[in-house]
Design a protein around this motif. Structure first.
Motif, PDB file in Angstrom:
ATOM      1  N   LEU A 201       6.127  12.889  -4.042  1.00 26.44           N
ATOM      2  CA  LEU A 201       5.458  14.031  -4.655  1.00 26.44           C
ATOM      3  C   LEU A 201       6.423  15.167  -4.960  1.00 26.44           C
ATOM      4  O   LEU A 201       6.271  15.845  -5.990  1.00 26.44           O
ATOM      5  N   PRO A 202       7.399  15.433  -4.116  1.00 28.15           N
ATOM      6  CA  PRO A 202       8.309  16.545  -4.450  1.00 28.15           C
ATOM      7  C   PRO A 202       8.995  16.371  -5.785  1.00 28.15           C
ATOM      8  O   PRO A 202       9.128  17.332  -6.558  1.00 28.15           O
ATOM      9  N   LYS A 203       9.490  15.168  -6.092  1.00 27.26           N
ATOM     10  CA  LYS A 203      10.199  15.019  -7.369  1.00 27.26           C
ATOM     11  C   LYS A 203       9.234  15.169  -8.547  1.00 27.26           C
ATOM     12  O   LYS A 203       9.598  15.705  -9.592  1.00 27.26           O
ATOM     13  N   TYR A 204       7.989  14.707  -8.383  1.00 26.00           N
ATOM     14  CA  TYR A 204       7.016  14.857  -9.474  1.00 26.00           C
ATOM     15  C   TYR A 204       6.598  16.310  -9.607  1.00 26.00           C
ATOM     16  O   TYR A 204       6.331  16.803 -10.707  1.00 26.00           O
ATOM     17  N   PHE A 205       6.575  17.039  -8.432  1.00 18.44           N
ATOM     18  CA  PHE A 205       6.243  18.454  -8.478  1.00 18.44           C
ATOM     19  C   PHE A 205       7.306  19.220  -9.255  1.00 18.44           C
ATOM     20  O   PHE A 205       7.006  20.088 -10.071  1.00 18.44           O
TER      21      PHE A 205
ATOM     22  N   VAL B 111      -2.702  13.770 -11.370  1.00 19.17           N
ATOM     23  CA  VAL B 111      -3.729  12.733 -11.182  1.00 19.17           C
ATOM     24  C   VAL B 111      -3.043  11.479 -10.704  1.00 19.17           C
ATOM     25  O   VAL B 111      -2.054  11.014 -11.297  1.00 19.17           O
ATOM     26  N   PHE B 112      -3.574  10.914  -9.639  1.00 13.77           N
ATOM     27  CA  PHE B 112      -3.043   9.680  -9.058  1.00 13.77           C
ATOM     28  C   PHE B 112      -4.036   8.566  -9.392  1.00 13.77           C
ATOM     29  O   PHE B 112      -5.206   8.631  -8.995  1.00 13.77           O
TER      30      PHE B 112
ATOM     31  N   LYS C  23      -4.374   5.683   6.432  1.00  9.04           N
ATOM     32  CA  LYS C  23      -4.399   5.906   7.879  1.00  9.04           C
ATOM     33  C   LYS C  23      -3.894   7.293   8.285  1.00  9.04           C
ATOM     34  O   LYS C  23      -4.476   7.965   9.131  1.00  9.04           O
ATOM     35  N   ASN C  24      -2.796   7.748   7.709  1.00  8.09           N
ATOM     36  CA  ASN C  24      -2.185   8.990   8.175  1.00  8.09           C
ATOM     37  C   ASN C  24      -2.239  10.096   7.131  1.00  8.09           C
ATOM     38  O   ASN C  24      -1.456  11.038   7.185  1.00  8.09           O
ATOM     39  N   PHE C  25      -3.108   9.982   6.144  1.00  7.59           N
ATOM     40  CA  PHE C  25      -3.169  11.002   5.097  1.00  7.59           C
ATOM     41  C   PHE C  25      -3.625  12.345   5.664  1.00  7.59           C
ATOM     42  O   PHE C  25      -3.032  13.398   5.397  1.00  7.59           O
TER      43      PHE C  25
ATOM     44  N   LYS D  80       0.825  -1.181   0.000  1.00 10.53           N
ATOM     45  CA  LYS D  80       0.000   0.000   0.000  1.00 10.53           C
ATOM     46  C   LYS D  80       0.873   1.250   0.000  1.00 10.53           C
ATOM     47  O   LYS D  80       2.004   1.251   0.488  1.00 10.53           O
ATOM     48  N   ILE D  81       0.324   2.301  -0.474  1.00 10.01           N
ATOM     49  CA  ILE D  81       1.008   3.593  -0.502  1.00 10.01           C
ATOM     50  C   ILE D  81       0.475   4.443   0.643  1.00 10.01           C
ATOM     51  O   ILE D  81      -0.742   4.662   0.735  1.00 10.01           O
ATOM     52  N   ASN D  82       1.406   4.926   1.519  1.00  7.97           N
ATOM     53  CA  ASN D  82       0.949   5.787   2.621  1.00  7.97           C
ATOM     54  C   ASN D  82       1.439   7.201   2.393  1.00  7.97           C
ATOM     55  O   ASN D  82       2.168   7.512   1.431  1.00  7.97           O
ATOM     56  N   ALA D  83       1.090   8.081   3.308  1.00  6.61           N
ATOM     57  CA  ALA D  83       1.446   9.505   3.168  1.00  6.61           C
ATOM     58  C   ALA D  83       2.930   9.722   3.218  1.00  6.61           C
ATOM     59  O   ALA D  83       3.477  10.636   2.585  1.00  6.61           O
ATOM     60  N   THR D  84       3.619   8.892   3.990  1.00 12.46           N
ATOM     61  CA  THR D  84       5.087   9.042   4.095  1.00 12.46           C
ATOM     62  C   THR D  84       5.729   8.839   2.745  1.00 12.46           C
ATOM     63  O   THR D  84       6.675   9.554   2.370  1.00 12.46           O
ATOM     64  N   HIS D  85       5.269   7.813   2.006  1.00  7.19           N
ATOM     65  CA  HIS D  85       5.806   7.574   0.658  1.00  7.19           C
ATOM     66  C   HIS D  85       5.622   8.790  -0.225  1.00  7.19           C
ATOM     67  O   HIS D  85       6.505   9.135  -1.028  1.00  7.19           O
ATOM     68  N   LEU D  86       4.494   9.488  -0.044  1.00  9.74           N
ATOM     69  CA  LEU D  86       4.212  10.617  -0.915  1.00  9.74           C
ATOM     70  C   LEU D  86       5.070  11.831  -0.566  1.00  9.74           C
ATOM     71  O   LEU D  86       5.492  12.587  -1.458  1.00  9.74           O
ATOM     72  N   LEU D  87       5.342  12.013   0.703  1.00  7.94           N
ATOM     73  CA  LEU D  87       6.037  13.242   1.119  1.00  7.94           C
ATOM     74  C   LEU D  87       7.541  13.082   1.194  1.00  7.94           C
ATOM     75  O   LEU D  87       8.259  14.059   1.462  1.00  7.94           O
ATOM     76  N   ASN D  88       8.053  11.879   1.021  1.00  6.22           N
ATOM     77  CA  ASN D  88       9.501  11.652   1.073  1.00  6.22           C
ATOM     78  C   ASN D  88      10.157  12.324  -0.130  1.00  6.22           C
ATOM     79  O   ASN D  88       9.901  11.961  -1.269  1.00  6.22           O
ATOM     80  N   ASP D  89      10.988  13.308   0.116  1.00  6.84           N
ATOM     81  CA  ASP D  89      11.647  14.037  -0.968  1.00  6.84           C
ATOM     82  C   ASP D  89      12.900  13.276  -1.373  1.00  6.84           C
ATOM     83  O   ASP D  89      13.998  13.541  -0.887  1.00  6.84           O
ATOM     84  N   ASN D  90      12.722  12.352  -2.228  1.00 13.21           N
ATOM     85  CA  ASN D  90      13.817  11.472  -2.650  1.00 13.21           C
ATOM     86  C   ASN D  90      13.599  11.151  -4.111  1.00 13.21           C
ATOM     87  O   ASN D  90      12.569  10.601  -4.504  1.00 13.21           O
ATOM     88  N   ASP D  91      14.537  11.480  -4.950  1.00  7.47           N
ATOM     89  CA  ASP D  91      14.391  11.199  -6.389  1.00  7.47           C
ATOM     90  C   ASP D  91      14.231   9.716  -6.662  1.00  7.47           C
ATOM     91  O   ASP D  91      13.778   9.327  -7.740  1.00  7.47           O
ATOM     92  N   LYS D  92      14.646   8.926  -5.690  1.00  8.44           N
ATOM     93  CA  LYS D  92      14.532   7.485  -5.891  1.00  8.44           C
ATOM     94  C   LYS D  92      13.233   6.921  -5.334  1.00  8.44           C
ATOM     95  O   LYS D  92      12.966   5.736  -5.445  1.00  8.44           O
ATOM     96  N   GLY D  93      12.451   7.726  -4.749  1.00  5.97           N
ATOM     97  CA  GLY D  93      11.171   7.278  -4.228  1.00  5.97           C
ATOM     98  C   GLY D  93      10.132   7.153  -5.337  1.00  5.97           C
ATOM     99  O   GLY D  93       9.930   8.095  -6.121  1.00  5.97           O
ATOM    100  N   ASP D  94       9.471   6.004  -5.413  1.00  3.54           N
ATOM    101  CA  ASP D  94       8.516   5.772  -6.504  1.00  3.54           C
ATOM    102  C   ASP D  94       7.353   6.749  -6.470  1.00  3.54           C
ATOM    103  O   ASP D  94       6.822   7.131  -7.524  1.00  3.54           O
TER     104      ASP D  94
END
Length: 1679
Positions: free
Chosen positions: A185-189, A390-391, A216-218, A168-182
């Motif tokens: 959001l920062p790299k896509y931004f 769009v996600f 859960k933590n969104f 599952k994808i959680n909020a942490t995955h989305l907010l992790n500013d890492n170019d290697k993170g699938d």
């Protein structure tokens, strides 16, 4: 997305293995290869899993620079090559799953974007364009208001595929500013901001994955998911059932979201997520760690390394910050200035001296687009990102993707059975395109998608091109039609044609010609209408975007029922169809309901030479022989072919034109036949004699060619009258006899006789002759089409002929089925041959065997054939139907001659030698001769008239061939005791002892022979005991019963009648047993020898129809057995009894059955003592009594009674009489006598017969007449007696057919019939007297003419005159005299001296007063008869001067004075003296009146002189009257009722031409021309009709003095003397006649013809008519 090989060294072999695995796994192609381990040289970085990701989050093994989508999960064990065999191992992870997912996603975009109608470009792995959104870059055109009218809009997509779908994808995955993170959001931004800075029209930037969210933590992290599933989506839309989670198997719905940040997260994003901050930190890292810059895809430098050099941030030469950048010059770009500020904030002034290790590609431009340096982000940037990002989660995994493509996308364009194959092809082609080029256009994508469709189209096109080819003229013509369509605004056009397949070839053959005229390309698809059944699929195909230029869809609608225009319009165009850029051409068959179309003809002339030759050389099975098409069609092939498909399409199979079965024709037994023809050199003369007119008149009414074709020049009654006389002419007397070969009309010179009617009695060999003709015609011209039809077999089909508009070709094909109706060539060849008369012959057999209604329709069919020039028609019929057939077809028939004695002998001998393989020696010939002689002496004439000699010979041959063979063979085998031929002949002749050869015995003997042959030969079983013998007899009975049933089915064609006469019997046997028994019976029926099996497998047929008629008659006869044990219970069923009476014995259809039945009952009614005793004792069996009661009921049911004017239908008694079945009548009369009283039978008979029923032809035997008339001769006071008597007289002596009456009564056997008739009249005096009072004398006149005309009826004449003398009507002498004079004046076959004998009879009856009334008339008609009875004494000289006037005027017993006698004998001197004496006497009024009565009233002296042709006496009498009584020759009264008028009238009535001539001559001489004209008009000579029979006499005696013509079809006399010297006489008479009354058209025509026939230039008769009369009467131009 990238391969997982960043910072790793992989051998080329290992890369090849990976590529192979990827390619094959993409398309599910099985592959076998060794397991291998990729060696990674750079160690993996450690990642704090627990810190960065909760337990429920996806776990990844990170590789510094590798794409996360392709990394192997840390939970997945490493695969080692060192494994023991058989050791359990887990499935190794698929390193290519991400690439597969991406490839299938690209394919999905291609297919669905095409389906949505986009014109697009599709790119992949273009980080320079999309940054982190580089997996799929989709740009498509949209319309706008700019000058160009359109621009590109973009969709960017990044795909993340996970094998472990439970992650599952959680909020942490989305907010992790890492170019290697699938999912960072920062790299896509940052990538979005880069894209946005280029100013493109961005539709959206998509991040899609096959896993879902952990929510859960969104909210805690400040993220809100906003669903956009309700918004339109063309591509990334999936049904819930399309997504199934691995392992759990749960179905999840693909969801689309947008993100919404709270204020805290927004501030963080604005402060930390910008690309400029990221770039500054990366520069710090590279400078501090001495790292070389990495410009590869996915790195920050890959996007901005060119901008860092171009915007003077880094100096490539010093590898330090650029001097301008360090100094902060104002010329720096905004991006450079903001980067400088960021570095200041990050490292204050320390950054200015940083040095960098630049790689070789740093600053070098690799594409057209340069990303400028990033800027600080703003609120607007963040809002734009949240609006476009769009996600998409829970997408189908890569395995499910292929199934989705197959079932939901590819299925829109391909049939279901082709979808799997096409999906594999599509994936492979798209992947191959992206391996060479990272951009795919919509045009290329469409080509890839429809490659399967175009292949089918190309294959279909190639297949059609192999079938047919057209010449340049045909192609150019089609190109012109197509150009008009392409240039028009029409989107749909239908082309109608006889061959849609070949017109389709013509269409796509014309497209290359069009391409030369149009710059824009022209593409097309070819399909058949059958492939359009999946309408949605074709709608989808046509919705795809169209390239520039023309696109044609060519539909070959080759169905028999083409689809309507509305269907195609709805299918292809729809409501928005007019905006489509493709055009549809539908090619279909021509149908009347199709309105707007372009017509195209496919014909032979349009083909190129190779295909023409291919057609002409094609072999056709033509009536059993192979013939080339070229030979069959003749010289004009372009006029023959209705459809070329059959000739060119190899799948259509061979063309077979069937022959007609002639297997029964035994050529070796055929005897040459002779035919008689009614027309010969004496025909016209005999016919003219019968019609009592001249040969020229006959030729003017009907013309008959030497071949017997009749051209009628008259209509109505006259035509029928002539034909009736023709039918009475005995064809047997004709000397015009031809050989049978004379009628084989296949040569051009024989085509003048289109119809050959062959008639003869049953069994004369008519069908055999047709078979012979069939064989001979095919021998002479094997390519001649001979169509032979048995009319009985096709009766049902013939009844379906449309008599109003008969289309013979269609009728022959679809109903008579003479050819295969599915063969266009056979159909067109038949039509052409029929229309042109080229080598075609029709043979119709058995016209007499079909019903009356069917006969009429068949005649209409024959007339259609007859009208076609060159078409030969043969028709066979029995004699009883020949007359009607000849009349309708206007063609005389050929009467088939019977075998002569030598023919019969030859046939018998040939048959025996052929069947028994015997030598044709003297003994066989002697026996054949003896048999023929015996039969010819014993077979009755009536029976011989029914069955022809050829059939007799066949029956006799079959009856005796076994015995003949046994005797001859037994003698040949005994060599030691070889008998001389005389003894063999004696043994053969002994076979004829005690044999009967009447009709029934002949057929009965045939049946006995068949039984014997079947018993001894066919069974091939020695009869060794009684059981076997009984079994054989049992089966013979079964076979005969089966044959009888077949006979009933053959003769009775009406289903309801058949079911009644031979009802089905119930059986308790199994179906299998019944089928077995039926098969055995069918086989043995054929062995019995009376039937044959048809080639088409239909019901067996009898070798000759008379066999069936005999069996039905025998079955019927067995029902009449007196013995209760022998009858077949047929008459116990009331329905069958009524059927027998109303149908079997009362219908012409069953004539043959009636003939046999009549012969069978002959013995019963004439010789059977038991029958006669039962009748006399009135003791009939109950079944016969019931039959008689049914018969009686039928009699009485037919009210109104006999004297009613209503026409009563035919009944059994009448029908049997009419057809000469006298024994049947006697049988029925016997039954009536034994059942009912005479009075009852009298009333029944009265009700049975009507006026048209009683006729002389019914009573050919006196015993029948006497039996029937005896029923009427019962009660003189009965009211019915008069009506019976009236009908007897009027029918037995027909007024309108005297010839028929004479032919009947002038036979010896009918003298007794006349006696019986006169006795009946004598027994009914009251009725006869009443009849004479009420009716005209015409009928009585006919009887008198018959009786007077023959010496044999002298006693009958005396009896009849006595009856007339006793009657009230003829007690008046004047009326009786008038009747007799009518008879005497008639020329109906009177014998010399008959008038005198009649007068002698009257004298003997004491009718002296009557004789006085007759003498004057007899004098004019028969002067010799006058002198035998009336013998006036001739005057002497002394008698000329009487002393007393009273003596002078005294009349004798016959009313004659001296003056009459002198005029009678022509004593001119004595007459003159008496006339002079009259002049000398002074006569008072009373004396003058007395003289006037003698000279001018009654039979005058002028009349006697004219009769005796004493011209001088007549002249002197006229002079005397003119002098003594001048007033008598003036005024209308004397013209119309004077003595001259009466004499002239009597001359015309008696047809005394000499007397008529003399009176005209004398009147003109003594009284003048004008008086003569007035007298002729007053007398009616202009229109007086002479009676028939005078024509010949006039032509002989007065041809030079009389002009003979016709008015109202009757003879008229014009006398030349009336013309006068100026020629005005005729003109005056004609003018008076024309103006006297309204003329019938015939009279006007005849008068006109008279003017033409008697040209007289001095005669201006035409001028006598006023102009208006000339117009009205003749409707001609005024000369």
């Amino acid at each position: 997305m990238c391969l997982p090989c960043s910072q790793a060294v992989v051998s080329s072999f290992e890369m090849q293995q990976v590529a192979t695995a990827y390619t094959r796994s993409c398309f599910d192609i099985p592959v076998s290869f060794n397991l291998f381990v990729i060696k990674i040289q750079t160690p993996l970085r450690k990642v704090q899993l627990k810190k960065d990701f909760p337990d429920s989050s996806p776990s990844f093994v990170e590789d510094d620079d590798s794409s996360q989508s392709n990394r192997i999960s840390s939970s997945t064990p490493t695969v080692s090559p060192a494994r023991n065999v058989g050791e359990k191992t887990k499935k190794p992870p698929d390193a290519t799953h991400g690439l597969k997912f991406e490839s299938k996603l690209l394919t999905l975009f291609c297919v669905r974007a095409l389906g949505a109608g986009y014109k697009f470009k599709l790119s992949r792995e273009r980080e320079d364009l999309g940054g982190k959104f580089d997996d799929v870059i989709f740009q498509y055109q949209v319309l706008d208001d700019t000058s160009e009218g359109k621009h590109w809009r973009f969709r960017y997509l990044q795909a993340k595929h996970k094998q472990n779908e439970s992650d599952k994808i959680n909020a942490t995955h989305l907010l992790n500013d890492n170019d290697k993170g699938d999912f960072s959001l920062p790299k896509y931004f940052r990538s979005f901001c880069m894209i946005r800075r280029r100013g493109e029209d961005i539709h959206d930037c998509i991040l899609c994955t096959n896993i879902g969210f952990d929510l859960k933590n969104f909210q805690e992290k400040g993220i809100e998911l906003v669903s956009i599933d309700d918004q339109l989506e063309d591509i990334l839309k999936f049904d819930q059932q399309e997504k199934t989670v691995r392992k759990s198997g749960l179905q999840q719905k693909t969801l689309r979201y947008k993100l919404k940040f709270d204020e805290g997260l927004r501030r963080k994003a604005l402060n930390e997520w910008s690309d400029i901050d990221h770039l500054a930190k990366k520069l710090q890292t590279c400078a501090g760690d001495k790292q070389t810059t990495d410009t590869r895809n996915g790195r920050i430098f890959s996007r901005y390394h060119v901008a860092l050099i171009e915007e003077k941030v880094i100096d490539s030469a010093t590898k330090k910050f650029h001097e301008d950048f360090v100094n902060g010059k104002e010329s720096l770009s905004n991006g450079a200035q903001q980067l400088r500020q960021t570095l200041n904030n990050l490292a204050e002034n320390d950054w200015k001296n940083w040095e960098f290790k630049l790689n070789n590609t740093f600053g070098r431009q690799s594409n057209d687009k340069i990303n400028p340096l990033p800027l600080k982000i703003s609120e607007e940037d963040l809002d734009a990102f949240l609006g476009k990002f769009v996600f998409v989660v829970n997408m189908p995994n890569e395995e499910q993707f292929e199934a989705i493509l197959q079932t939901h996308d590819v299925s829109k364009y391909y049939p279901k059975d082709k979808c799997e194959q096409q999906t594999i092809r599509l994936l492979h082609k798209v992947s191959a395109k992206f391996s060479d080029n990272f951009t795919l256009t919509s045009e290329v994508a469409k080509k890839i998608l429809l490659d399967g469709v175009t292949n089918i189209s190309s294959q279909h096109q190639a297949k059609l091109e192999n079938e047919v080819g057209f010449n340049d003229v045909a192609k150019n013509d089609m190109a012109i039609k197509l150009k008009d369509f392409l240039d028009s605004s029409e989107m749909f056009k239908r082309i109608t044609t006889s061959s849609p397949r070949y017109t389709t070839v013509k269409v796509f053959s014309a497209i290359p010609i069009l391409k030369q005229e149009y710059k824009a390309p022209i593409s097309h698809l070819v399909t058949s209408s059958s492939q359009l059944e999946d309408t949605e699929r074709w709608k989808n195909i046509l919705k795809l975007p169209v390239d520039s230029g023309h696109f044609l869809l060519v539909v070959c609608d080759d169905g028999e029922q083409p689809l309507q225009d509305e269907y195609y319009t709805k299918l292809f165009l729809g409501e928005e169809g007019k905006t489509k850029r493709y055009k549809v051409i539908v090619i279909s068959r021509k149908k009347a309901e199709i309105a707007d179309y372009v017509s195209d003809e496919i014909n032979y002339a349009q083909l190129d030479e190779s295909f023409k030759q291919k057609i002409l050389s094609k072999i056709v099975s033509f009536q059993g022989k192979d013939e080339s098409v070229e030979r069959l069609i003749g010289t004009k092939p372009e006029e023959v072919f209705e459809s070329l498909e059959e000739m060119l399409n190899p799948e259509r199979g061979p063309i077979i034109i069937p022959s007609f079965d002639t297997s029964r024709f035994e050529k070796s037994l055929y005897i040459k036949r002779r035919v008689k023809f009614a027309f010969d050199e004496n025909f016209y003369a005999e016919l003219a004699n019968r019609l009592n007119c001249t040969v020229e008149e006959v030729r003017g009414e009907c013309k008959i060619s030497t071949q017997g074709q009749i051209e009628w020049l008259v209509d109505g009654k006259r035509r029928k009258e002539i034909w009736e006389n023709i039918t009475k002419m005995n064809v047997q007397t004709s000397s015009n006899i031809e050989e049978d070969g004379h009628l084989i009309n296949v040569d051009e010179e024989r085509k003048e006789q289109p119809v050959v009617i062959i008639c003869g009695v049953a069994g004369t060999g008519k069908s055999t002759l047709l078979s012979h003709y069939y064989s001979e015609i095919k021998k002479k011209k094997c390519d001649c089409w001979v169509i032979r039809l048995n009319l009985v077999q096709h009766c049902d089909a013939i009844m379906k002929l449309d008599r109003r508009r008969p289309d013979l070709t269609e009728f022959l094909i679809h109903h008579l089925r003479v050819i295969d109706g599915q063969s266009p060539f056979s159909r067109s060849l038949l039509k052409r041959r029929f229309e042109t008369g080229d080598r075609i012959v029709f043979m119709f057999d058995g016209y007499d065997e079909i019903s009356n209604e069917c006969q009429e329709i068949a005649i209409q069919l024959m007339k259609v054939i007859q009208k076609k020039k060159g078409v030969q028609l043969y028709v066979t019929t029995r004699t009883h139907t020949a007359h009607h057939l000849q009349f309708e077809l206007r063609q005389f028939a050929y009467y088939l001659e019977n075998f002569n004695e030598n023919d019969q002998i030859c046939f018998l001998a040939s048959y025996w030698t052929k069947e028994s393989q015997l030598p044709k020696d003297g003994a066989i010939m002697d026996f054949a001769k003896a048999l023929v002689d015996r039969v010819s002496k014993t077979l009755k004439d009536k029976e011989r008239a029914f069955i022809g000699i050829p059939l007799q010979c066949r029956i006799l041959a079959e009856c005796y061939h076994q015995n003949v063979g046994d005797i001859v063979r037994s003698n040949a085998l005994n060599d030691a005791t070889l008998q001389p031929s005389e003894l063999v002949s004696q043994k053969l002749l002994a076979l004829l002892d005690n044999q009967k050869f009447d009709l029934v015995s002949l057929y009965s003997q045939l049946m006995d022979t068949k039984r014997k042959v079947f018993r001894e030969e066919k069974t091939n079983t020695p009869i060794c005991n009684q059981i076997v013998a009984d079994a054989i007899e049992f089966w013979i009975k079964k076979i005969e019963s089966r044959l009888t049933k077949l006979a009933v089915e053959t003769i009775i064609t009406e289903p309801n009648v058949l079911e009644m006469f031979w009802p089905r019997k119930s059986s308790y046997k199994s179906s299998e047993d019944l089928e077995r028994e039926e098969k055995i019976l069918a086989e043995n029926n054929l062995k019995f020898g009376l039937t044959f099996s048809r080639a088409d497998g239909m019901r067996p047929e009898f070798l000759h129809r008379t066999f069936a008629e005999y069996l039905v008659a025998k079955h019927l006869y067995e029902g009449f057995h007196l013995d209760d044990k022998r009858h077949n219970k047929l008459l116990e069923n009331e329905s069958i009894r009524k059927l027998i009476l109303n149908k079997i014995l009362a219908s012409k259809q069953y004539d043959g059955v009636q003939v046999f039945f009549d012969c069978m009952v002959k013995h019963v009614v004439n010789e059977d003592e038991e029958w006669r005793n039962q009748i006399d004792r009135r003791q009939l069996p109950d079944r016969l009594k019931k039959l008689t009661e049914n018969l009686f009921t039928q009699f009485l049911r037919n009210f109104p009674p006999i004297w009613s004017n209503d026409i009563i239908r035919h009944r059994h008694t009448y029908f049997s009489l009419l057809n000469g079945k006298g024994n049947i009548i006697l049988l029925l009369c016997d039954c009536l006598d034994a059942t009912f009283e005479r009075e009852q039978i009298h009333w029944a008979m009265c009700n049975s017969f009507s006026l048209q029923h009683i006729s002389m032809i019914l009573f050919k035997e006196n015993k029948l007449f006497k039996r029937v008339i005896n029923y009427f001769d019962i009660d003189p006071a009965s009211p019915s007696t008069y009506h019976v008597l009236r009908r007897l007289i009027e029918s037995m002596f027909p007024y309108n057919s005297p010839e028929m009456a004479r032919s009947f009564w002038y036979r010896d056997e009918h003298q007794q019939t006349m006696s019986d008739l006169l006795q009946f009249l004598e027994n009914q005096p009251l009725a006869f007297d009443y009849y004479l009072k009420c009716h005209s004398e015409f009928k009585i006149q006919r009887i008198l003419e018959l009786l007077i005309g023959s010496d044999d009826y002298r006693s009958h004449l005396e009896t009849f005159l006595k009856l007339l003398s006793k009657s009230t009507a003829y007690s008046d002498d004047i009326k009786f005299a008038k009747l007799l004079m009518e008879v005497f004046c008639s020329k109906e076959q009177q014998m010399p001296g008959q008038v005198a004998k009649t007068l002698a009879v009257l004298h003997g009856l004491g009718r002296s007063t009557l004789l006085v009334q007759l003498y004057g008339g007899v004098l004019a008609v028969k002067p010799e008869a006058f002198q035998t009875l009336y013998q006036p004494r001739r005057l002497q000289q002394e008698d000329a001067i009487p002393t007393d006037l009273d003596k002078f005027l005294e009349r004798d017993s016959f009313g004659m004075t001296y003056l009459h006698r002198a005029a009678f004998y022509g004593d001119v001197e004595i007459l003159d003296q008496m006339l002079a004496r009259f002049g000398q006497l002074e006569l008072d009024d009373e004396a003058k009146q007395a003289v006037r009565q003698v000279v001018l009233e009654g039979y005058t002296p002028f009349y006697f002189a004219a009769v005796k042709s004493h011209e001088k006496v007549c002249s002197n009498l006229l002079v005397f009257v003119k002098d003594i009584f001048p007033d008598l020759l003036t005024g209308k009264s004397t013209l119309f009722n004077g003595f001259i008028h009466r004499s002239l009238n009597r001359a015309m009535e008696s047809e005394n031409v000499e007397m008529f001539h003399l009176i005209l001559k004398v009147v003109k001489k003594e009284l003048g021309h004008e008086y003569l004209l007035d007298l002729l008009v007053a007398t009616g000579a202009m229109t007086f009709s002479l009676k028939k029979g005078k024509t010949k006499r006039l032509n002989k005696k007065a041809v030079k003095e009389l002009v003979f013509h016709k008015i109202f079809d009757k003879p008229v006399i014009y006398y030349p003397a009336v013309r006068g010297e100026d020629g005005g006489g005729i003109s005056k008479l004609l003018r008076r006649e024309l103006l006297s009354s309204r003329l019938h058209w015939r009279r006007r025509r005849f008068i006109g013809e008279f003017k033409d026939r008697v040209p007289d230039r001095r005669c201006s008769w035409w001028g006598f008519l006023p102009e208006n009369e000339r117009k009205r009467q003749f409707n001609v131009k005024i000369p």
